[in-house]
Scaffold this motif. Structure first.
Motif, short mmCIF file in Angstrom:
data_model
loop_
_atom_site.label_atom_id
_atom_site.label_comp_id
_atom_site.label_asym_id
_atom_site.label_seq_id
_atom_site.Cartn_x
_atom_site.Cartn_y
_atom_site.Cartn_z
N GLU A 263 22.40 27.76 46.43
CA GLU A 263 23.60 28.44 47.11
C GLU A 263 23.83 27.65 48.42
O GLU A 263 24.86 27.85 48.82
N VAL A 264 22.99 26.59 48.68
CA VAL A 264 23.31 25.97 49.98
C VAL A 264 24.49 24.96 50.11
O VAL A 264 25.22 25.05 51.07
N SER A 265 25.13 24.56 48.97
CA SER A 265 26.27 23.83 48.92
C SER A 265 27.51 24.57 49.54
O SER A 265 28.47 23.90 49.91
N ASN A 266 27.44 26.04 49.54
CA ASN A 266 28.55 26.71 50.04
C ASN A 266 28.17 26.95 51.56
O ASN A 266 29.09 27.55 52.24
N LEU A 267 27.38 26.44 52.04
CA LEU A 267 26.94 26.78 53.50
C LEU A 267 27.04 25.50 54.30
O LEU A 267 26.99 25.51 55.68
N PHE A 268 27.54 24.44 53.94
CA PHE A 268 27.85 23.23 54.67
C PHE A 268 28.87 22.24 54.38
O PHE A 268 29.34 22.31 53.28
N GLU A 269 29.60 21.74 55.06
CA GLU A 269 30.58 20.84 55.09
C GLU A 269 30.09 19.39 54.43
O GLU A 269 30.69 18.76 53.50
N TYR A 270 29.38 18.73 55.24
CA TYR A 270 28.70 17.43 54.67
C TYR A 270 27.30 17.39 54.92
O TYR A 270 26.79 18.32 55.62
N GLY A 271 26.60 16.66 53.98
CA GLY A 271 25.42 16.71 54.11
C GLY A 271 24.86 15.22 54.69
O GLY A 271 25.40 14.12 54.23
N ASP B 101 22.83 18.67 43.18
CA ASP B 101 23.35 17.46 42.18
C ASP B 101 24.60 17.57 42.46
O ASP B 101 25.19 16.37 42.90
N GLU B 102 25.46 18.53 42.67
CA GLU B 102 26.79 18.41 42.73
C GLU B 102 27.03 17.88 44.19
O GLU B 102 28.39 17.31 44.23
N CYS B 103 26.52 18.10 45.15
CA CYS B 103 26.60 17.53 46.26
C CYS B 103 26.27 16.00 46.65
O CYS B 103 27.11 15.16 47.18
N ARG B 104 24.96 15.92 45.80
CA ARG B 104 24.29 14.30 45.84
C ARG B 104 25.34 13.16 45.33
O ARG B 104 25.48 12.30 45.67
N PHE B 105 25.90 13.81 44.20
CA PHE B 105 26.70 12.65 43.38
C PHE B 105 28.44 13.00 43.53
O PHE B 105 29.14 12.26 42.85
N ARG C 298 25.60 11.81 52.21
CA ARG C 298 25.42 10.36 52.32
C ARG C 298 24.08 10.28 53.08
O ARG C 298 23.49 10.95 53.82
N VAL C 299 23.32 8.93 52.36
CA VAL C 299 22.17 8.67 52.92
C VAL C 299 22.33 7.86 54.18
O VAL C 299 22.86 6.63 54.15
N ILE C 300 21.80 8.22 55.42
CA ILE C 300 21.72 7.24 56.78
C ILE C 300 20.23 7.11 56.86
O ILE C 300 19.59 8.05 57.41
#
Length: 371
Positions: free
Chosen positions: A134-142, A156-160, A165-167
């Motif tokens: 459920e976390v994808s509904n709780l943040f704007e960017y990762g 997966d829907e956030c990563r792809f 973004r990987v920093i």
């Protein structure tokens, strides 16, 4: 912009060091301010530098102690209108109360992943898996410090998609530059003389795998009887590790330094950095060791994004500790110009200024995309 930061704990570890360095860097280079939420503890001693920069610390009751009061206090924080953004630095999603409070009151969030495997007990692991759905509904960017950390924290829907973004983590390369005067000073202080010194920096927890580290050290001592092992950090297993070292007959050959604010000086005193972690996000300690020009022998559980130096040996934890000891000797023999390692690390994009700028850009984007 005013940012509320989650991620500090009572003991200084990798995430705490990350936040100290990155927030200090961002405050120095911008007009933005950073305040911190703490859970059930007073302001830790290591945070004095942040206080001097004007950061404010808010203490709330831990959810495990009083979930109702925890919810009320977090709600009061984010509903006050004081903060433009919540920057949620996490090693696990076992507790996302602050993210949920921010969502209720319309405060945008950035979720920053610093780990690649569940921490704590089985309940924490179960809560992490549940909240991940459920976390994808709780943040704007990762943001994730490595590819492993992204896979662990984000659906997966956030990563792809375009929300994550990987920093890679980065360090103040010049601070960790090898310095001969620091090497000699620490060796005199700790009575190390000209001994071969293996080093490790990290909390005394199961994740850091000190038990295996002692096995490797035992194999090193079979060939170099006056070898020493220097351990920096504190943690719940410190006494257990000390007992194990005594049972193995190491006596004073294992040096427990504790938690120090000037760890950069101790890297110069080491001859090899040994890091047999069971899992990691992207360990700052490993980058710091490379900036100091140390040969590093590390576990294959660590993302290759952490490997910058040419003098790194990567080994499985399942192999004989003798193999690790052999890698230690090979690494020490291959050491070149340690002074130049910091410049090389910075040239490869692992200097803190560049990385902190990239993080700040995403923090700003998360706020202004909501306007």
């Amino acid at each position: 912009m005013k940012i509320l930061v989650h991620g500090l704990s009572a003991q200084r570890g990798g995430v705490e060091s990350f936040l100290l360095d990155y927030c200090s860097c961002m405050i120095a280079s911008s007009c933005h301010s950073f305040d911190f939420v703490l859970y059930g503890t007073g302001i830790p001693d290591y945070a004095d530098g942040l206080q001097s920069l004007g950061c404010v610390f808010h203490t709330v009751v831990p959810r495990t102690s009083d979930p109702i009061k925890n919810r009320i206090q977090l709600s009061e924080l984010v509903s006050s209108g004081e903060y433009d953004l919540v920057w949620f630095n996490a090693c696990t999603l076992s507790d996302v109360s602050l993210l949920k409070a921010a969502r209720r009151y319309g405060v945008p969030c950035v979720l920053h992943s610093h780990n690649s495997s569940p921490m704590g007990n089985g309940i924490n692991a179960l809560l992490h898996r549940l909240h991940k759905t459920e976390v994808s509904n709780l943040f704007e960017y990762g943001i994730a410090c490595s590819d492993y950390a992204a896979e662990f924290m984000f659906p997966d829907e956030c990563r792809f998609g375009n929300r994550c973004r990987v920093i890679p983590n980065a360090v103040d390369c010049d601070r960790f530059r090898y310095r001969e005067d620091q090497r000699q000073a620490i060796r005199r202080e700790l009575g190390l003389g000209d001994s071969l010194v293996l080093g490790h920096v990290g909390r005394f927890t199961e994740q850091k795998n000190h038990a295996y580290l002692l096995k490797v050290f035992a194999e090193v001592k079979r060939l170099v009887c006056d070898a020493r092992l220097m351990l920096l950090g504190t943690g719940s297993l410190e006494a257990h590790v000390a007992d194990a070292a005594r049972e193995l007959g190491f006596g004073n050959d294992v040096v427990f330094v504790g938690s120090v604010s000037d760890a950069y000086r101790y890297y110069s005193a080491m001859d090899c950095f040994v890091f047999p972690s069971i899992y990691e996000g992207m360990p700052l300690a490993l980058l710091e060791a490379q900036a100091s020009g140390l040969p590093c022998v590390v576990s294959d559980a660590i993302s290759s994004m952490s490997f910058v130096s040419q003098n790194i040996s990567v080994l499985p934890l399942g192999c004989d500790p003798v193999k690790w000891a052999e890698a230690v000797f090979e690494g020490v023999q291959a050491v070149g110009n340690r002074e130049g390692a910091a410049d090389y690390l910075a040239s490869m994009g692992y200097g803190i200024d560049e990385s902190a700028s990239a993080v700040l850009k995403i923090l700003l984007q998360s706020v202004f995309s909501e306007k």
